[in-house]
Design a protein around this motif. Structure first.
Motif, short mmCIF file in Angstrom:
data_model
loop_
_atom_site.label_atom_id
_atom_site.label_comp_id
_atom_site.label_asym_id
_atom_site.label_seq_id
_atom_site.Cartn_x
_atom_site.Cartn_y
_atom_site.Cartn_z
N PRO A 108 -0.50 21.51 5.06
CA PRO A 108 0.03 20.64 6.11
C PRO A 108 0.66 19.39 5.50
N LEU A 109 1.47 18.72 6.29
CA LEU A 109 2.07 17.47 5.84
C LEU A 109 0.99 16.41 5.64
N VAL A 110 1.21 15.53 4.71
CA VAL A 110 0.30 14.41 4.47
C VAL A 110 0.57 13.36 5.55
N THR A 111 -0.51 12.90 6.17
CA THR A 111 -0.37 11.89 7.24
C THR A 111 -1.27 10.68 6.96
N SER A 112 -1.61 10.48 5.68
CA SER A 112 -2.44 9.32 5.32
C SER A 112 -1.60 8.35 4.51
N GLY A 113 -2.22 7.23 4.17
CA GLY A 113 -1.51 6.21 3.39
C GLY A 113 -0.28 5.73 4.12
N PRO A 114 0.81 5.49 3.41
CA PRO A 114 2.02 4.99 4.07
C PRO A 114 2.66 6.02 4.99
N TYR A 115 2.28 7.29 4.84
CA TYR A 115 2.84 8.35 5.68
C TYR A 115 2.28 8.33 7.10
N ARG A 116 1.29 7.50 7.34
CA ARG A 116 0.74 7.38 8.70
C ARG A 116 1.46 6.31 9.52
N LEU A 117 2.28 5.51 8.86
CA LEU A 117 2.96 4.40 9.54
C LEU A 117 4.11 4.94 10.39
N PRO A 118 4.14 4.57 11.66
CA PRO A 118 5.23 5.06 12.52
C PRO A 118 6.59 4.52 12.06
N GLY A 119 7.57 5.39 12.12
CA GLY A 119 8.92 4.99 11.77
C GLY A 119 9.20 4.91 10.28
N LEU A 120 8.24 5.25 9.45
CA LEU A 120 8.42 5.19 8.01
C LEU A 120 8.23 6.60 7.44
N ARG A 121 9.26 7.43 7.62
CA ARG A 121 9.17 8.84 7.24
C ARG A 121 9.26 9.06 5.74
N HIS A 122 9.94 8.19 5.04
CA HIS A 122 10.15 8.36 3.60
C HIS A 122 9.83 7.06 2.86
N PRO A 123 8.56 6.67 2.82
CA PRO A 123 8.22 5.38 2.22
C PRO A 123 8.55 5.29 0.73
N ASN A 124 8.47 6.39 0.01
CA ASN A 124 8.80 6.34 -1.41
C ASN A 124 10.27 5.98 -1.61
N TYR A 125 11.13 6.48 -0.74
CA TYR A 125 12.55 6.19 -0.87
C TYR A 125 12.87 4.76 -0.45
N LEU A 126 12.06 4.19 0.42
CA LEU A 126 12.19 2.77 0.73
C LEU A 126 11.88 1.95 -0.53
N ALA A 127 10.83 2.36 -1.25
CA ALA A 127 10.48 1.67 -2.49
C ALA A 127 11.60 1.77 -3.51
N VAL A 128 12.19 2.95 -3.63
CA VAL A 128 13.30 3.16 -4.58
C VAL A 128 14.49 2.27 -4.21
N ALA A 129 14.84 2.25 -2.92
CA ALA A 129 15.98 1.44 -2.47
C ALA A 129 15.73 -0.04 -2.71
N ALA A 130 14.51 -0.50 -2.38
CA ALA A 130 14.18 -1.92 -2.58
C ALA A 130 14.24 -2.29 -4.05
N GLU A 131 13.68 -1.45 -4.88
CA GLU A 131 13.70 -1.73 -6.32
C GLU A 131 15.13 -1.72 -6.87
N GLY A 132 15.96 -0.82 -6.37
CA GLY A 132 17.34 -0.72 -6.84
C GLY A 132 18.17 -1.95 -6.53
N VAL A 133 17.80 -2.68 -5.51
CA VAL A 133 18.46 -3.95 -5.19
C VAL A 133 17.77 -5.08 -5.95
N ALA A 134 16.46 -5.10 -5.91
CA ALA A 134 15.71 -6.24 -6.43
C ALA A 134 15.71 -6.35 -7.95
N LEU A 135 15.54 -5.24 -8.64
CA LEU A 135 15.45 -5.32 -10.10
C LEU A 135 16.70 -5.94 -10.73
N PRO A 136 17.89 -5.50 -10.36
CA PRO A 136 19.08 -6.16 -10.94
C PRO A 136 19.19 -7.63 -10.53
#
Length: 174
Positions: A108-136
């Motif tokens: 089954p799909l994981v529904t714990s951790g950040p995957y339980r938050l409504p409206g946040l279907r791809h939290p890892n990709y949010l982290a990638v996008a944020a880092e891609g802006v912030a690190l530079p």
């Protein structure tokens, strides 16, 4: 610039740690009959993420980008928060987390951790996008931030479509 180099190298070391976890988890998944999806876009992802690290250092050095405390410190905080979110995702997915799209049939799909938050279907990709802006932007490498963001948006559109299709049999795609 030395401290920025240390930061970028630390992020690179973190990526190597991710790859080690990913390889271990891939063995776990494949031993359980996992099917890989989206093989075609994976080399582009690896190249883009490697290029981000190189471009951060190159732009900061060769374009003589300064460290501006009003921008650099908040961006450093964003990098740290992005790493925290990424590892929360890794922990929540456990042995299913991977840098590739490997799906073990019947789980089954994981529904714990950040995957339980409504409206946040791809939290890892949010982290990638944020880092891609912030690190530079820690060292005002704005060209790198813009280029990575645009290329990453295109790549994530491909990746998310692939992942959603691969996970659809398990339920609503995360």
């Amino acid at each position: 610039m030395i401290w920025y180099t240390v930061l970028v190298l630390a992020v690179g070391a973190e990526r190597l740690a991710e790859l080690a976890v990913s390889r271990r988890n891939a063995r776990w998944s494949l031993a359980r009959g996992a099917v890989e999806h989206g093989r075609g876009h994976y080399p582009a992802m690896v190249a883009l993420h490697t290029a981000l690290l190189v471009a951060c250092l190159a732009e900061a050095h060769y374009a003589h980008r300064p460290f501006l405390p009003a921008l650099g410190w908040p961006m450093l905080a964003a990098v740290v928060l992005a790493q925290g979110l990424r590892w929360w995702c890794v922990t929540a997915l456990g042995p299913r987390w991977n840098t590739k799209v490997l799906v073990v049939p019947g789980l089954p799909l994981v529904t714990s951790g950040p995957y339980r938050l409504p409206g946040l279907r791809h939290p890892n990709y949010l982290a990638v996008a944020a880092e891609g802006v912030a690190l530079p932007l820690v060292h005002t490498a704005w060209l790198t931030a813009v280029a990575f963001t645009l290329l990453n948006a295109w790549l994530l559109a491909v990746r998310i479509r692939c992942e959603n299709a691969a996970l659809a049999p398990a339920g609503t795609a995360t």
